[in-house]
Design a protein around this motif. Sequence first.
Motif, PDB file in Angstrom:
ATOM      1  N   TRP A 141       0.842  -1.205   0.000  1.00 16.62           N
ATOM      2  CA  TRP A 141       0.000   0.000   0.000  1.00 16.62           C
ATOM      3  C   TRP A 141       0.870   1.245   0.000  1.00 16.62           C
ATOM      4  O   TRP A 141       1.923   1.266   0.629  1.00 16.62           O
ATOM      5  N   TYR A 142       0.400   2.256  -0.699  1.00 12.04           N
ATOM      6  CA  TYR A 142       1.070   3.559  -0.700  1.00 12.04           C
ATOM      7  C   TYR A 142       0.128   4.596  -0.113  1.00 12.04           C
ATOM      8  O   TYR A 142      -1.077   4.566  -0.401  1.00 12.04           O
TER       9      TYR A 142
ATOM     10  N   GLN B 156       3.958  10.266  -3.669  1.00 13.00           N
ATOM     11  CA  GLN B 156       3.967   9.040  -2.857  1.00 13.00           C
ATOM     12  C   GLN B 156       4.633   9.359  -1.538  1.00 13.00           C
ATOM     13  O   GLN B 156       5.829   9.634  -1.495  1.00 13.00           O
TER      14      GLN B 156
ATOM     15  N   THR C  97      -0.547  -1.106  -4.232  1.00 18.02           N
ATOM     16  CA  THR C  97       0.650  -0.851  -5.051  1.00 18.02           C
ATOM     17  C   THR C  97       0.473  -1.297  -6.506  1.00 18.02           C
ATOM     18  O   THR C  97       1.254  -0.890  -7.364  1.00 18.02           O
ATOM     19  N   ASP C  98      -0.544  -2.138  -6.764  1.00 16.16           N
ATOM     20  CA  ASP C  98      -0.759  -2.561  -8.156  1.00 16.16           C
ATOM     21  C   ASP C  98      -1.897  -1.776  -8.813  1.00 16.16           C
ATOM     22  O   ASP C  98      -2.376  -2.159  -9.881  1.00 16.16           O
ATOM     23  N   ASP C  99      -2.302  -0.684  -8.174  1.00 16.30           N
ATOM     24  CA  ASP C  99      -3.402   0.119  -8.722  1.00 16.30           C
ATOM     25  C   ASP C  99      -2.986   0.729 -10.064  1.00 16.30           C
ATOM     26  O   ASP C  99      -1.982   1.459 -10.123  1.00 16.30           O
TER      27      ASP C  99
ATOM     28  N   LEU D 146      -1.822   4.472 -10.764  1.00 15.44           N
ATOM     29  CA  LEU D 146      -0.472   4.966 -10.469  1.00 15.44           C
ATOM     30  C   LEU D 146       0.280   5.320 -11.747  1.00 15.44           C
ATOM     31  O   LEU D 146       1.123   6.202 -11.768  1.00 15.44           O
ATOM     32  N   LYS D 147      -0.011   4.560 -12.772  1.00 21.40           N
ATOM     33  CA  LYS D 147       0.731   4.748 -14.016  1.00 21.40           C
ATOM     34  C   LYS D 147       0.170   5.897 -14.858  1.00 21.40           C
ATOM     35  O   LYS D 147       0.896   6.510 -15.636  1.00 21.40           O
TER      36      LYS D 147
END
Lengths: 99, 150
Positions: B62-63, B87, B142-144, B147-148
């Motif tokens: 998690w961020y 972040q 973190t795999d959301d 984010l990219k």
Amino acid sequence: MNLRHAAAVALVGWYLMIPPVIEKAGSYEADFNAPLSRWSVNSPFDSASECRAVNANLVLQQRRVFDQAQVHSRDWAVAQRLVVSQCIASDDPRLKDAK
Amino acid sequence: MSARPEQGRADKPKPLLTDSEPARSCIASVTLEPMLARLSMISLALNSPLVRHAAALALVGWYLMIPPLAQHTLKSQTDLPISQWEQRQAFDSAQECETSKAALIRTYEDNATKNERTNDDRMKNLDERLIEHAVDGLCIATDDPRLKGK
């Protein structure tokens, strides 16, 4: 497949990542705006808490170097990139190159 | 895992059962029993609370993401895509992340309480904005893909 294998499949790893340094006419600085896929891995960790602990230590050490080094010198830029290092999960989509 | 080819792999495989074998069901149970036993053990192991707990903890990280502040108004720019947020920190669980966010809000609230006695309106405004800023923070996996960004 055993218990350890099951756990390995499920675990997310962590990397302490640092941005690249750019040089312009003998002036150095950390490139915070570089995509995460271009940052380098300082060290891998099994958990975010381990990564955070190392990161905090690194920031503490390097902040002193950063404050004392001559601005835009190589030492300053190296300290700067370590001060802004980040803990990044191995499944982070930003680690994949933009297509 | 070994990448070595198994011995006798090129040989023609022997049929497990043939019509000519009279004790067909007996052979089948002898051959399959250890395999079934192993499968049921794996199934039990995967369903054990320990493994499920470990998987729940470690499947993603998690961020804590914080929106950027607008330069002049100092307002949180929550309308910007998350790929442009800062972040703040990384965590092993969502709960740790939420705890950290609460601690951040408390820190800003404490600062605001200290600064309440001052007559500096700019400082008071800054404190309010910082509290809002922390409240607007989000804990994301973190795999959301957000984010990219695009």
